[in-house]
Design an enzyme around this catalytic site. Structure first.
Site, PDB file in Angstrom:
ATOM      1  CG  ASN A 210     -29.638 -30.392 -10.564  1.00 36.02           C
ATOM      2  OD1 ASN A 210     -29.555 -29.816  -9.593  1.00 36.02           O
ATOM      3  ND2 ASN A 210     -30.155 -29.669 -11.998  1.00 36.02           N
ATOM      4  CE  LYS A 289     -51.544 -35.030 -13.122  1.00 36.75           C
ATOM      5  NZ  LYS A 289     -52.469 -35.778 -12.098  1.00 36.75           N
ATOM      6  N   PRO A 305     -29.785 -23.443 -23.041  1.00 35.36           N
ATOM      7  CG  PRO A 305     -29.882 -21.130 -22.069  1.00 35.36           C
ATOM      8  CD  PRO A 305     -30.677 -22.275 -22.359  1.00 35.36           C
TER       9      PRO A 305
END
Ligand code: C5P
Length: 406
Positions: A210, A289, A305
Site C-alpha cells: 500500500n 515467477k 494477524p
C-alpha cells in the site's frame, strides 16, 4: 507548564501582522516562570511596539546591533550564549531566507548565526509566499541544520486569503516550548512502534502493498526518543533514515512484523501501531515467477494477524495506541475500531480528499480515548507527532499514576 520554569528564552520577533500574538506568548512564558529576552527586527517594530514587549517581558527589548548602551550591558555574542532556546515567532519569509543564507545584517540574524543553542522558528506569511519553492528550499535547508520548524497553521489569513501560513496560536507555541524543555521525562519507558507498509509476496518478484510512507511512525519514534524513551521501531520497507537513538527492526510481511513486535513486548509500557499492515496476504506465495498463461487468474487471499488487537489482548498489555484511516464519519468509525480492538487511544485521520495523510508531510488527527477526544489540526508530521506523544503520555500517566513518567 513546568518545563518552562527557569528557562531563558530569546524571543525573536520579525515583521508580520502576527507579531501581536508574540505579546501573548511573552506573557504566557513569563507567567510560567521563563525569562524572556525579546529581540525585534526593524520591521517588527512597525507592527508592535517595543514598549509593549518590554512591559510584558520585564526586560529591555533589543533592536539594534549598534546600540552602545545595550551592547555594553550584554554584547550580542553574550546574548547569543545567554539563551536556552531561541524562538523566532513570527518568522517571516524574508527572515527565513536571510537565516538560510547565513546573513548577519541585523541583530536577530546575527544572533541566529552566532549561537550554538537550539533555534525554533514559527513561520507566518501569506500562503503564496509559504508555498513558493524559494521558501520551501529555505526551510529544508534550515531543517537539515537542526532548526525546529513549528507550524504554520492553515486557515483564513490577515490578507483575506485561505491556506497555510498562519502563525501558530500563542498557547500552542507555549506548549511546544514546554515540550522542548521537558525532553528526557520518558527515560526508562520502553516504547514499541510499528510503521510503514507491509509487503505480501505473490511470487519471488511480485507483492501486494500500500501507499504508506512510514513518515508518521518515524516521526512518532523520533518524538518518543527525544523525550528519552527506549524506542523500538518495527518497520516495513520505507525510504527513511532511522531517527537518533531508535532501535530499528526491518521486516517485510505482516507475519514478520507480528513476530518482531511480540518479541519486543517484554517490558514495553507503550505500544503504538502506526503501520499500514496489509489485511490480507496471498494464500500461497508461488516458489517461482508466475507465468502469464491463463486469460483470467484468481488470487486467493487469507487474513493477516491483527497486530494491534493481538498486543491489546495480551494478559498484561502495554498502553496501546492505534491509528484509523477513514474516508468518512471519522470519529464514529474510529471509536468503533478503538472498542473492537480494545485499544486505549485511537488517532484517526481522514484519507479522502486534499488533506489525506498517506504519502504526505502533513497530517491532521482526531484523537479518541475512553471519555475524551481532541482534534490535532493539520500540521507537519514531526510537530503533530510531538503533540500526539504529549497526549499519549498524559493519558498513560493517568492510567498508571504510580509510574507517572512526568
Ligand atoms: O483495522 P484497521 O486496519 O483500520 O486498523 C488500523 C490500526 O490497526 C492501525 O493502528 C494498524 O497499525 C493496526 N493494524 C495492525 N495489524 C493489522 C491491521 C491493522 O496492527 N493486521
Amino acid at each position: 507548564m513546568a518545563g518552562v520554569r527557569g528557562k531563558k528564552v530569546l524571543l525573536g520577533i520579525t515583521g508580520g501582522v502576527a507579531a501581536y500574538k508574540s505579546a501573548v506568548l511573552t506573557r504566557l512564558l513569563v507567567k510560567s516562570g521563563a525569562e524572556v529576552q525579546v529581540v525585534m527586527t526593524a520591521a517588527a517594530a512597525e507592527f508592535i511596539t517595543p514598549t509593549t514587549l518590554q512591559a510584558l517581558s520585564g526586560r529591555l527589548v533589543r533592536q539594534s546591533l549598534f546600540d552602545p548602551a545595550h551592547e555594553a550591558a550584554m554584547g550580542h555574542i553574550e546574548l547569543a550564549r545567554w539563551a536556552d532556546l531561541i524562538l523566532v515567532a513570527p518568522a517571516t519569509a524574508d527572515f527565513l531566507a536571510r537565516m538560510a543564507a547565513g546573513m548577519a545584517d541585523d541583530l536577530l540574524a546575527t544572533l541566529c548565526l552566532a549561537t550554538s543553542v537550539p533555534i525554533a522558528v514559527a513561520p507566518a506569511m501569506n500562503q503564496g509566499m509559504w508555498s513558493n519553492p524559494a521558501t520551501e528550499d529555505n526551510l529544508r535547508r534550515l531543517a537539515t541544520r537542526g532548526v525546529l520548524v513549528w507550524g504554520p497553521d492553515s486557515g483564513l489569513q490577515a490578507c483575506g486569503e485561505q491556506g497555510p501560513g498562519r502563525l501558530l496560536e500563542p498557547e500552542r507555541l507555549h506548549q511546544l516550548v514546554n515540550d522542548f524543555f521537558v525532553g528526557g521525562d520518558l527515560a526508562g519507558v520502553r516504547v514499541v512502534l510499528t510503521a510503514g507498509p507491509t509487503r505480501e509476496p505473490i511470487d519471488p518478484v511480485r507483492y501486494l502493498t500500500n501507499r504508506s510512507s512510514g513518515k508518521m511512525g518515524f516521526a512518532l519514534a523520533a518524538a518518543f526518543a527525544n523525550r528519552g524513551a527506549d524506542v523500538v521501531l518495527v518497520t516495513g520497507p520505507v525510504a527513511l533514515a532511522t531517527p537518533n537513538g531508535v532501535e530499528r527492526v526491518d521486516v517485510e510481511t505482516a507475519r514478520e512484523m507480528d513476530e518482531a513486535v511480540m518479541g519486543a513486548l517484554a517490558g514495553c509500557s507503550i505500544f503504538v501501531g502506526c503501520a499500514a499492515v496489509a489485511d490480507y496476504r496471498p494464500a500461497v506465495a508461488a516458489g517461482q515467477k508466475i507465468k502469464k498463461l491463463e486469460e483470467h487468474r484468481t488470487l486467493e487471499l487469507v487474513r493477516n494477524p491483527d497486530i494491534l488487537a493481538r498486543v491489546a489482548a495480551q494478559p498484561s498489555p502495554p498502553f496501546t495506541v492505534g491509528f484509523a484511516a477513514e474516508t468518512q464519519s471519522v470519529a464514529e468509525y474510529a471509536e468503533q475500531k478503538r472498542r473492537a480492538k480494545g485499544v486505549d487511544i485511537i488517532a484517526a485521520n481522514l484519507v479522502a480528499g486534499e488533506e489525506g495523510g498517506f504519502e504526505r508531510d502533513q497530517n491532521a488527527l482526531t484523537v479518541l480515548w475512553e471519555g475524551g477526544m481532541r482534534e490535532l489540526p493539520l500540521a507537519d508530521k514531526g510537530q503533530l507527532a510531538r503533540e500526539l506523544v504529549t497526549l499519549i503520555v498524559n493519558e498513560y500517566g493517568k492510567r498508571y499514576p504510580t509510574e507517572d513518567p512526568r
